[in-house]
Design an enzyme around this catalytic site. Structure first.
Site, PDB file in Angstrom:
ATOM      1  N   HIS A  15      32.785  48.316  44.685  1.00 52.33           N
ATOM      2  CA  HIS A  15      33.807  47.876  45.648  1.00 52.33           C
ATOM      3  C   HIS A  15      33.522  48.341  47.074  1.00 52.33           C
ATOM      4  CE1 HIS A  15      35.923  46.252  42.336  1.00 52.33           C
ATOM      5  NE2 HIS A  15      36.617  47.298  41.982  1.00 52.33           N
TER       6      HIS A  15
ATOM      7  N   HIS B  36      42.503  42.965  44.157  1.00 48.13           N
ATOM      8  CA  HIS B  36      42.467  43.817  42.960  1.00 48.13           C
ATOM      9  C   HIS B  36      43.877  44.092  42.428  1.00 48.13           C
ATOM     10  CE1 HIS B  36      40.878  46.696  40.137  1.00 48.13           C
ATOM     11  NE2 HIS B  36      39.666  46.701  40.702  1.00 48.13           N
TER      12      HIS B  36
ATOM     13  N   GLU C 200      40.227  39.118  39.069  1.00 48.79           N
ATOM     14  CA  GLU C 200      39.615  39.228  40.389  1.00 48.79           C
ATOM     15  C   GLU C 200      38.611  38.084  40.577  1.00 48.79           C
ATOM     16  OE1 GLU C 200      38.258  43.502  40.824  1.00 48.79           O
ATOM     17  OE2 GLU C 200      39.072  43.457  38.780  1.00 48.79           O
TER      18      GLU C 200
END
Length: 355
Positions: A106, A179, A319
């Site tokens: 991420h 998310h 996601e």
């Protein structure tokens, strides 16, 4: 319809941040904040008319300063994992921070979700709020000055529309995602209720991972005949989650990218989820090629909204994204954004209630 702006606390730099609550005529509302362009609440009536908040999160900005689970966060520049925390563009190697085994996850640890985004639009007529962020060349290790925005819109069809846009002045990786964790029985109802959700993911294939580090092998494999199959017909999340199957053992449950059948720019349905406890259903639509289905396997006792405690598998994520490690995998559609080209993608979470 309407948009209510209210204080939400302060950023890590002690800057005032705000919450924007957007309401439609059906009694549904969402709340988003300029702190991380984060989706904080999704509230709608269940089958009996009782309002239910179906998004996990926190009560104030200060609680989002850490947010190790990434509740409601916009992830950028790249969502998901990059193998060995590095990639190449044009023969140049770009190292990233190592924050997940030997990989990058991420784009952290300097997260987009802990930054204050500029609020560029509050459009009551369209029920839309837009946030923008400038990410300079070298930010998080990525090349190019990258300007991006995310617009949240709540429609009268109970759609939460996320419109991502951006551009860069050099070739770079761009793979934004949201998310949010959902529990359609209520954000505070825990794993038992979440595992009862019926799910259908309209993907005939997925990208298997090599081991517990969850980096894809590069294969795009059929789901048919495996516990990964949510395509053939709806099934509960809990039905096969403990199956004797290496992919599920590697990641402690579902935490995999599903390969959606998409033509570039085509918005199609990716998934449908139903809680029979509340009658609340959610559909996911996107123009992106992949969707990570994650069921909160790594949530450790986390104090959330209203003082409730979130635990393992208390919520699920869907996601939408380019495939994990797409910048390094020749077999995957690339996540590299060319200099001067527009980054433009839409994801929709559509909610309804059935008897």
């Amino acid at each position: 319809m309407g948009i209510l702006k209210q204080p939400f606390g302060k950023s890590k730099e002690n800057k005032e941040v705000y919450l924007y609550e957007i309401t439609n005529q059906n009694g549904m509302s969402i709340a988003v904040t300029d702190f991380g362009a984060t989706l904080v609440k999704i509230v709608l009536p269940d089958r009996t008319g009782v309002p239910v908040d179906v998004a996990l999160g926190y009560d104030c900005a200060e609680d989002y300063h850490v947010n190790g689970c990434h509740f409601g966060a916009v992830i950028g520049r790249n969502g998901n994992r990059i193998a060995n925390a590095a990639f190449q563009i044009g023969g140049v190697n770009y190292p990233l921070a190592v924050n997940d085994n030997k990989n990058n996850l991420h784009s952290g640890p300097d997260w987009y979700r802990t930054r204050v985004w500029e609020t560029t639009e509050v459009n009551e007529e369209e029920n839309r709020v837009t946030f923008r962020l400038f990410s300079p060349d070298g930010d998080q290790g990525f090349p190019g000055n990258f300007t991006c925005s995310v617009a949240y819109r709540l429609t009268e069809e109970n759609e939460v529309v996320l419109h991502y846009q951006g551009s860069a002045d050099a070739d770079t990786v761009a793979n934004l995602t949201n998310h949010s964790y959902f529990n359609l029985a209520g954000h505070d109802q825990g794993a038992e209720a979440m595992l009862e959700h019926e799910v259908q993911i309209f993907a005939p294939e997925y990208t298997p991972v090599a081991d517990s580090e969850a980096i894809p092998t590069g294969e795009i494999a059929p789901v048919a005949g495996t516990p990964m199959d949510f395509n053939t017909c709806p099934k509960t999340i809990g039905q096969d989650v403990e199956a004797d199957f290496d992919q599920l053992k590697f990641t402690g449950g579902y935490d995999h990218n599903y390969a959606l059948c998409r033509q570039k720019g085509e918005i199609r349905r990716a998934a449908r989820v139903l809680s029979k406890r509340t009658g609340i259903a959610m559909e996911v639509f996107t123009d992106l090629p992949g969707m990570q289905f994650y069921i909160g396997n790594f949530i450790v006792e986390e104090k959330g909204k209203g003082g409730c405690l979130y635990h393992k598998r208390g919520g699920f994520c869907m996601e939408t994204q380019y495939y994990p490690d797409a910048c390094n995998q020749e077999n995957f559609q690339t996540s590299v954004l060319k200099a001067g080209e527009p980054y433009d993608t839409v994801t929709i979470y559509k909610f309804s209630t059935e008897d």
